[in-house]
Design a protein around this motif. Structure first.
Motif, PDB file in Angstrom:
ATOM      1  N   ALA A   1       0.819  -1.214   0.000  1.00  0.00           N
ATOM      2  CA  ALA A   1       0.000   0.000   0.000  1.00  0.00           C
ATOM      3  C   ALA A   1       0.856   1.270   0.000  1.00  0.00           C
ATOM      4  N   LYS A   2       2.167   1.106  -0.064  1.00  0.00           N
ATOM      5  CA  LYS A   2       3.119   2.221  -0.093  1.00  0.00           C
ATOM      6  C   LYS A   2       3.050   3.075   1.174  1.00  0.00           C
ATOM      7  N   ARG A   3       2.796   2.410   2.289  1.00  0.00           N
ATOM      8  CA  ARG A   3       2.742   3.098   3.583  1.00  0.00           C
ATOM      9  C   ARG A   3       4.134   3.030   4.227  1.00  0.00           C
ATOM     10  N   TYR A   4       5.090   3.611   3.557  1.00  0.00           N
ATOM     11  CA  TYR A   4       6.485   3.448   3.955  1.00  0.00           C
ATOM     12  C   TYR A   4       6.794   4.106   5.298  1.00  0.00           C
ATOM     13  N   ALA A   5       6.292   5.305   5.515  1.00  0.00           N
ATOM     14  CA  ALA A   5       6.564   5.999   6.777  1.00  0.00           C
ATOM     15  C   ALA A   5       5.988   5.222   7.958  1.00  0.00           C
ATOM     16  N   ASP A   6       4.788   4.666   7.779  1.00  0.00           N
ATOM     17  CA  ASP A   6       4.182   3.861   8.841  1.00  0.00           C
ATOM     18  C   ASP A   6       5.033   2.625   9.131  1.00  0.00           C
ATOM     19  N   LEU A   7       5.551   2.003   8.091  1.00  0.00           N
ATOM     20  CA  LEU A   7       6.376   0.810   8.271  1.00  0.00           C
ATOM     21  C   LEU A   7       7.652   1.125   9.046  1.00  0.00           C
ATOM     22  N   ILE A   8       8.269   2.238   8.724  1.00  0.00           N
ATOM     23  CA  ILE A   8       9.495   2.629   9.425  1.00  0.00           C
ATOM     24  C   ILE A   8       9.199   2.847  10.910  1.00  0.00           C
ATOM     25  N   HIS A   9       8.088   3.514  11.188  1.00  0.00           N
ATOM     26  CA  HIS A   9       7.680   3.728  12.578  1.00  0.00           C
ATOM     27  C   HIS A   9       7.401   2.393  13.276  1.00  0.00           C
ATOM     28  N   LEU A  10       6.693   1.510  12.601  1.00  0.00           N
ATOM     29  CA  LEU A  10       6.326   0.224  13.199  1.00  0.00           C
ATOM     30  C   LEU A  10       7.542  -0.673  13.412  1.00  0.00           C
ATOM     31  N   GLY A  11       8.535  -0.559  12.541  1.00  0.00           N
ATOM     32  CA  GLY A  11       9.740  -1.365  12.711  1.00  0.00           C
ATOM     33  C   GLY A  11      10.430  -1.074  14.027  1.00  0.00           C
ATOM     34  N   ARG A  12      10.564   0.197  14.339  1.00  0.00           N
ATOM     35  CA  ARG A  12      11.191   0.562  15.614  1.00  0.00           C
ATOM     36  C   ARG A  12      10.310   0.141  16.789  1.00  0.00           C
TER      37      ARG A  12
ATOM     38  N   SER B   1      13.837 -14.474  17.044  1.00  0.00           N
ATOM     39  CA  SER B   1      14.643 -13.500  16.300  1.00  0.00           C
ATOM     40  C   SER B   1      14.532 -13.701  14.792  1.00  0.00           C
ATOM     41  N   SER B   2      14.415 -14.941  14.347  1.00  0.00           N
ATOM     42  CA  SER B   2      14.305 -15.186  12.906  1.00  0.00           C
ATOM     43  C   SER B   2      13.006 -14.612  12.351  1.00  0.00           C
ATOM     44  N   GLN B   3      11.939 -14.688  13.141  1.00  0.00           N
ATOM     45  CA  GLN B   3      10.657 -14.131  12.693  1.00  0.00           C
ATOM     46  C   GLN B   3      10.718 -12.603  12.627  1.00  0.00           C
ATOM     47  N   ILE B   4      11.341 -12.002  13.634  1.00  0.00           N
ATOM     48  CA  ILE B   4      11.440 -10.541  13.653  1.00  0.00           C
ATOM     49  C   ILE B   4      12.374 -10.060  12.554  1.00  0.00           C
ATOM     50  N   SER B   5      13.422 -10.818  12.292  1.00  0.00           N
ATOM     51  CA  SER B   5      14.338 -10.468  11.211  1.00  0.00           C
ATOM     52  C   SER B   5      13.603 -10.423   9.872  1.00  0.00           C
ATOM     53  N   ASP B   6      12.683 -11.354   9.668  1.00  0.00           N
ATOM     54  CA  ASP B   6      11.874 -11.346   8.440  1.00  0.00           C
ATOM     55  C   ASP B   6      11.057 -10.053   8.344  1.00  0.00           C
ATOM     56  N   CYS B   7      10.500  -9.628   9.467  1.00  0.00           N
ATOM     57  CA  CYS B   7       9.728  -8.380   9.480  1.00  0.00           C
ATOM     58  C   CYS B   7      10.629  -7.190   9.163  1.00  0.00           C
ATOM     59  N   MET B   8      11.865  -7.219   9.679  1.00  0.00           N
ATOM     60  CA  MET B   8      12.790  -6.118   9.435  1.00  0.00           C
ATOM     61  C   MET B   8      13.208  -6.039   7.967  1.00  0.00           C
ATOM     62  N   GLU B   9      13.198  -7.169   7.276  1.00  0.00           N
ATOM     63  CA  GLU B   9      13.495  -7.145   5.841  1.00  0.00           C
ATOM     64  C   GLU B   9      12.452  -6.318   5.093  1.00  0.00           C
ATOM     65  N   VAL B  10      11.206  -6.430   5.520  1.00  0.00           N
ATOM     66  CA  VAL B  10      10.136  -5.642   4.893  1.00  0.00           C
ATOM     67  C   VAL B  10      10.346  -4.159   5.199  1.00  0.00           C
ATOM     68  N   VAL B  11      10.725  -3.860   6.433  1.00  0.00           N
ATOM     69  CA  VAL B  11      10.975  -2.469   6.822  1.00  0.00           C
ATOM     70  C   VAL B  11      12.125  -1.890   5.999  1.00  0.00           C
ATOM     71  N   ALA B  12      13.147  -2.698   5.752  1.00  0.00           N
ATOM     72  CA  ALA B  12      14.285  -2.233   4.949  1.00  0.00           C
ATOM     73  C   ALA B  12      13.834  -1.822   3.552  1.00  0.00           C
ATOM     74  N   LYS B  13      12.881  -2.548   2.993  1.00  0.00           N
ATOM     75  CA  LYS B  13      12.360  -2.189   1.665  1.00  0.00           C
ATOM     76  C   LYS B  13      11.640  -0.844   1.717  1.00  0.00           C
ATOM     77  N   ALA B  14      11.008  -0.554   2.850  1.00  0.00           N
ATOM     78  CA  ALA B  14      10.334   0.739   3.004  1.00  0.00           C
ATOM     79  C   ALA B  14      11.345   1.879   2.970  1.00  0.00           C
ATOM     80  N   PHE B  15      12.503   1.672   3.582  1.00  0.00           N
ATOM     81  CA  PHE B  15      13.555   2.690   3.525  1.00  0.00           C
ATOM     82  C   PHE B  15      13.991   2.927   2.081  1.00  0.00           C
ATOM     83  N   GLU B  16      14.126   1.856   1.332  1.00  0.00           N
ATOM     84  CA  GLU B  16      14.567   1.976  -0.056  1.00  0.00           C
ATOM     85  C   GLU B  16      13.538   2.720  -0.911  1.00  0.00           C
TER      86      GLU B  16
END
Length: 216
Positions: free
Chosen positions: A62-73, A93-108
């Motif tokens: 949905a291109k909610r990148y700012a929300d994703l960055i906030h939610l990652g932290r 940790s492996s599950q959370i790492s997967d979530c952080m991969e999505v957050v990284a895409k939001a930064f990009e």
């Protein structure tokens, strides 16, 4: 990804869907964990982050990148207690790492100014005590304009866009806490002489070792 979950995010208001994901994070991260005799988490009692991952993926679509960055932290903050109790297999940790991969895409993908994204990435990485943000470090390590890195350095110093100290400008203790990041930002902005002077300042006032070491 669950179609229902994606539809709920697409059809609900921004505030409503954000609140729903926050509530989901709070629910999952508040679960207690238990272990078998072999220090492995019981599958039945293992916190399940798959719903959070799906929500993050839906927000990315949905291109909610700012929300994703906030939610990652927010996720890293709330999951700290569970991560401390993680088993030897890294079940949490492996599950959370997967979530952080999505957050990284939001930064990009975010169209926020680069220096703002870098500052947000630094804040998120500083929250990470378990090396779950490698992909976000990858974003920081990309080639960014020197002018953007200069803004990062000034922000960490507590200066405004004109280079003047702000009311809440950083104390020496704050600067020490951010020292590696400040030195890296100064280096990458072409302000190497300032980086050296800054390192000497902290060595004299805070007994910090020289030479400084790049964080990344």
């Amino acid at each position: 990804m669950s179609l229902d979950r994606r539809q709920r995010i697409e059809e609900s208001s921004s505030d409503s869907s954000l609140s729903a994901v926050i509530a989901e994070i709070e629910l999952v991260t508040s679960e207690e964990v238990s272990y078998s005799d072999w220090y492995e988490m019981d599958e039945e009692d293992m916190p399940d982050y798959s719903g959070i991952y799906e929500s993050f993926s839906a927000l990315l679509e949905a291109k909610r990148y700012a929300d994703l960055i906030h939610l990652g932290r927010f996720l890293l903050e709330k999951a700290a207690a569970q991560l401390e109790m993680d088993d030897e297999s890294g079940s949490i940790s492996s599950q959370i790492s997967d979530c952080m991969e999505v957050v990284a895409k939001a930064f990009e993908l975010s169209d926020l100014p680069v220096h703002q994204k870098v500052l947000s990435a630094i804040e998120l990485i500083r929250e990470d005590e378990y090396d779950l943000t490698d992909d976000i470090r990858g974003f920081i390590n990309r080639s960014h304009p020197e002018s953007e890195w200069s803004k990062v350095a000034d922000s960490l110093f507590g200066k405004d866009k004109e280079g003047k100290n702000t009311i809440g400008s950083s104390s020496d203790a704050d600067l020490l806490d951010n020292a590696d990041w400040i030195e890296m930002a100064l280096e990458r902005s072409g302000r190497g002489d300032e980086a050296i002077a800054f390192a000497h300042r902290l060595a004299e006032k805070q007994n910090r070792d020289l030479p400084y070491i790049s964080l990344l």
